[in-house]
Design a protein around this motif. Structure first.
Motif, short mmCIF file in Angstrom:
data_model
loop_
_atom_site.label_atom_id
_atom_site.label_comp_id
_atom_site.label_asym_id
_atom_site.label_seq_id
_atom_site.Cartn_x
_atom_site.Cartn_y
_atom_site.Cartn_z
N PRO A 174 0.82 -1.22 0.00
CA PRO A 174 0.00 0.00 0.00
C PRO A 174 0.85 1.26 0.00
O PRO A 174 2.00 1.26 0.48
N ILE A 175 0.30 2.32 -0.55
CA ILE A 175 0.97 3.62 -0.51
C ILE A 175 0.95 4.11 0.94
O ILE A 175 -0.10 4.08 1.59
N VAL A 176 2.09 4.55 1.45
CA VAL A 176 2.18 5.01 2.83
C VAL A 176 2.72 6.44 2.87
O VAL A 176 3.31 6.92 1.90
N THR A 183 -1.24 13.54 -2.21
CA THR A 183 -0.94 12.12 -2.45
C THR A 183 -2.22 11.33 -2.67
O THR A 183 -2.30 10.49 -3.58
N CYS A 184 -3.22 11.59 -1.85
CA CYS A 184 -4.50 10.88 -1.99
C CYS A 184 -5.18 11.21 -3.30
O CYS A 184 -5.72 10.33 -3.98
N ASN A 216 -3.22 9.64 -6.33
CA ASN A 216 -3.32 8.19 -6.43
C ASN A 216 -4.75 7.66 -6.33
O ASN A 216 -4.97 6.45 -6.36
N ILE A 262 -6.85 7.50 -3.83
CA ILE A 262 -7.04 6.60 -2.69
C ILE A 262 -7.73 7.35 -1.56
O ILE A 262 -7.73 8.58 -1.52
N ARG A 279 -7.40 6.44 1.91
CA ARG A 279 -6.71 6.41 3.20
C ARG A 279 -5.31 5.83 2.99
O ARG A 279 -5.06 5.12 2.00
N THR A 280 -4.40 6.15 3.91
CA THR A 280 -3.05 5.60 3.83
C THR A 280 -2.55 5.24 5.22
O THR A 280 -2.85 5.93 6.20
N ILE A 297 -3.18 5.78 10.88
CA ILE A 297 -3.85 5.75 9.58
C ILE A 297 -4.47 7.12 9.36
O ILE A 297 -4.93 7.77 10.31
N SER A 316 -6.89 9.69 6.63
CA SER A 316 -7.82 9.79 5.52
C SER A 316 -8.12 11.26 5.25
O SER A 316 -8.08 12.08 6.18
#
Length: 377
Positions: free
Chosen positions: A134-136, A149-150, A153, A155, A157-158, A170, A172
């Motif tokens: 997963p992307i972190v 970043t979200c 990509n 996404i 949550r990371t 975590i 979001s």
């Protein structure tokens, strides 16, 4: 879903579409991620979603709720589980309105549908459904960079890690809702704040060998509708979400071979060639990955970004097979076919690498067996 299963239909939070957004944001608390918007005479307009609000770059707090609604599908009281799952997946929502005689009578939450369909998961394990690598982001990442970043990509949550790549939280975009809508002159300073100041520190986790059916209770209690998959050193090695499990439920029961599903911003005229690209890959490697399963393609267009007339697309491809193998790839590119080609190429490379590793392991095992035989002689 039969009438006897109507117990999974639950109440909903609603609001008048004429209210200003600033008066409604406070309703997004605890597990409320979606608010049903109505106008006079109880006419259903759509959803106001926390996800949609947090993914907007410019929002006026005084804007009316009706200006930010998201059109969503509805289902009937007797709709089958796969139909309900596809409705939820089609718009990336957490629940779907249930309509009877033209009126909304409740909603079905994704987690309640999954629990009602738990027999589908059988003895499958987390590693058969999770998204690997997963992307972190690190705990010192700024809120502004995290949001970017979200969005980049696509996404929701990371996992947040420390300098040793250990899971510490975590995050979001939902956690930044108040910040995005803030009128405070200190907003820019707040965007430079490190994510460790806003992240959820109590992360719900699981291991790749846990059974999927065991994750349902955990997912319901997880604030971000996701479980971080960790190894023995508490390093994030995967992520599993309600979306991953809904994709399994969404496959029609009579399906033979592979079930293909394209979601998002793909024109009807492009649908068949997009599916053909996926078909080519699963057929090419059927002897390795399996002869049946699911292939999901999610495509998101970014109309503001173009190159030589082609719109930028973000594509996510997920293949899960009857051999218990799962492949997930994300990519972006100009034009849906270009972006999809890159994503599928990455999956092909993973399949080939996996096969080569299996061959090497087999050879090593054979060599060890021969040496043992020689020693006995």
């Amino acid at each position: 879903m039969s009438d006897k299963d109507s117990s999974i239909i639950t109440k909903y939070v609603s609001v008048d579409g004429n209210k200003p957004l600033s008066k409604v944001v406070s309703m997004f608390k605890e597990k409320t991620r979606e608010i049903l918007v109505f106008e006079e005479n109880d006419v259903f307009l759509g959803y106001l979603t926390k996800r949609y609000v947090t993914h907007q770059s410019k929002i006026q707090p005084d804007a009316k709720v009706s200006s930010l609604i998201k059109q969503v599908p509805t289902v009937q009281k007797d709709s089958a589980p796969d139909v309900i799952a596809r409705a939820i997946l089609s718009e990336k929502i957490f629940s779907v309105p249930v309509v009877e005689n033209g009126k909304v009578i409740g909603v079905i939450r994704d987690i309640d549908l999954l629990r009602d369909s738990e027999d589908i998961f059988g003895s499958k394990k987390v590693k058969e459904a999770m998204t690997k690598q997963p992307i972190v982001v690190t705990s010192d990442t700024s809120v502004a960079k995290f949001i970017a970043t979200c969005r980049t990509n696509n996404i929701s949550r990371t996992p947040v890690v420390n300098e040793s790549n250990e899971l510490v939280g975590i995050m979001s975009p939902h956690d930044t809702t108040d910040l995005i809508l803030s009128k405070s002159p200190k907003k820019l300073d707040m965007l430079s704040t490190a994510v460790k100041e806003l992240m959820t520190q109590e992360v719900v986790t699981c291991t790749e060998n846990d059974f999927l059916i065991e994750t349902l209770v955990k997912l319901d209690s997880a604030d971000h509708k996701a479980l971080i998959v960790v190894d023995k050193e508490n390093h994030p090695v995967g992520i599993i979400t309600t979306t991953d499990l809904l994709e399994t439920v969404s496959m029609p029961p009579e399906t033979e071979g592979y079930y293909f599903r394209v979601l998002g911003d793909v024109d009807d005229s492009d649908m068949e060639p997009v599916i053909d690209m996926g078909v080519e890959v699963v057929k090419k490697y059927a002897d390795i990955i399996g002869t049946s399963g699911q292939l999901f393609i999610h495509a998101k267009a970014i109309p503001k970004r173009k190159f030589r007339g082609e719109i930028l697309y973000q594509v996510r491809v997920r293949i899960s097979t009857n051999k218990g193998k799962t492949y997930v790839s994300r990519s972006d590119g100009y034009g849906v076919f270009g972006a999809l080609a890159v994503a599928l190429d990455r999956i092909e490379r993973e399949i080939v690498s996996e096969r080569e590793l299996e061959i090497q392991r087999g050879q090593t095992g054979s060599e060890r067996y021969i040496l043992e035989e020689i020693e006995e002689l």
